[in-house]
Design an enzyme around this catalytic site. Sequence first.
Site, PDB file in Angstrom:
ATOM      1  N   HIS A  26      -1.745  -0.977  10.121  1.00 14.69           N
ATOM      2  CA  HIS A  26      -1.090  -2.249  10.416  1.00 14.69           C
ATOM      3  C   HIS A  26       0.197  -1.957  11.176  1.00 14.69           C
ATOM      4  CE1 HIS A  26      -3.066  -5.280   7.538  1.00 14.69           C
ATOM      5  NE2 HIS A  26      -3.759  -4.172   7.421  1.00 14.69           N
ATOM      6  N   GLU A  74       0.824  -1.213   0.000  1.00 14.80           N
ATOM      7  CA  GLU A  74       0.000   0.000   0.000  1.00 14.80           C
ATOM      8  C   GLU A  74       0.857   1.261   0.000  1.00 14.80           C
ATOM      9  OE1 GLU A  74      -3.400   0.207   2.498  1.00 14.80           O
ATOM     10  OE2 GLU A  74      -4.068  -1.826   2.055  1.00 14.80           O
TER      11      GLU A  74
END
Length: 498
Positions: free
Chosen positions: A328, A55
């Site tokens: 995350h 990402e």
Amino acid sequence: MACPIPSKAPSDIRILTFNCWGLKYIAKYRHERMSEIGRQLAIANPPAEIVGLQECWTQQDFESIRDQTRHILPYGKFYYGGIFGAGLAILSKWPIEESSMFGYPLNGRPTAFFRGDWFVGKGVACARVRFGPGTTDVAEVFCTHLHAPYEREPNDSYICHRTAQAWEISKLMRGAAERGHLVIGLGDFNMLPSSFAHRLITAQSPVRDAWRELHPDSSLAAAIDPVEKARNLPIPTAEFNLAENGATCDGSFNTWRWTEAMRKRLEKGEDIVIDKETPDPRGKRLDYIFVGDGGYPPAFPPSRWSVESVQISMTQRHPTLLCSLSDHFAVEAVITRSSVPIYPPSQSLDSVPVSPDSPTLHRTTSKPVSPNAALSPDTYDHIIDMTHTYVSRERSQRRWRLAHFLISILVSIGCMIGVWWVGSRTYIGFILVLVSTLNFGAGILDGLIGGLFMSGELRALKEFEWEVRNARSLVVAAEAGACAGATSKETERNHKDK
């Protein structure tokens, strides 16, 4: 830039994988967080030597991280894929000899634009890293981001996609091991340790889950999930989830999983501290480091690399924004090479608890004639049934979309005839033209999706099914041969007794 060959191979390698949550226009404080991620990588002591990012969508963010880490990670590659980019990047202390971007054949649907998996072109970023002068001093790094789950297994509508993607990356890693190279698979796999995809990867390729190597009793899912409830363990604390369970997502320490009221307090500058003993029922592990260079004798030589340490990192918050650096946390592992071959213990897949609804994955009872044929016929049958279920649904949707395309043509023709009858100067004529245009546009879109995209997806599914059936036939033939051999030996012994 010149890429000199290292004069001496290292005895250990520090690896890090991190989903940066760098969605352009969507992820909050993207620029500030990505810049801080680069700074934290640069000042880490000891620093990571191979880094996989997910990402990381924009070239600007990648260059920001590259500029800050160039002194410790001089080699790097930003990978392109899909319409909006793959979001994958690999940084390395050592030269990258080769690189490629492998797009998954099954990769979501363009109609699910609100999910975006198809548009970003999910795949595997592959880099061949030369860390020493020897012929086997090569690490093949595979950085990936599998299709996201949107329902709980086994009812996940995209489980067929994720299974096919797990199959594909396991093939890539197995091929690297066959070449005698160190295999490093890392990324956000969007799967739980108890999932079918996880078990498929570790069965079909000679790699080990670094976290479970050192934490074999770690959680298999979030504490609220059935598979974890079945273990009858107490709800883990936030600290335990980080230290023992390796929870990288949805944990209590991550500010992006806090309530709206708590995040607003952060935005006002209030530094909220989470007690390490806070119950953490939702924390789970979605990010992995897989390592291997052997493990299935005689198809592969014994491994020489072992996992020395593994930990969750990048848990610190932004110094001024006070938010977590991503939604995350990172996984960081150190692997060590031994001069003595390491014979890994035989690992039974049946020993891994799974939920009652989850399919059981078994190894073949005979010695596999091919590493690709490492599972039992029942397991391959389950994958084939999963594929057939998805194919049936896609064919049904394709028929409806093509039917809509044909109907839209008829409706547009009818609207044009209506305009001819009522004339174009009345408001009714305007409405008919508008309806005709919008209807035909939607029909063309459905026609393209049904006629082109779904046809291509069905062909990819046929290729996947052929591979699974081929592996199954190898297993059945091997088991039949083993059975015939055993019968022949028994007959020979009976003759000798007589």
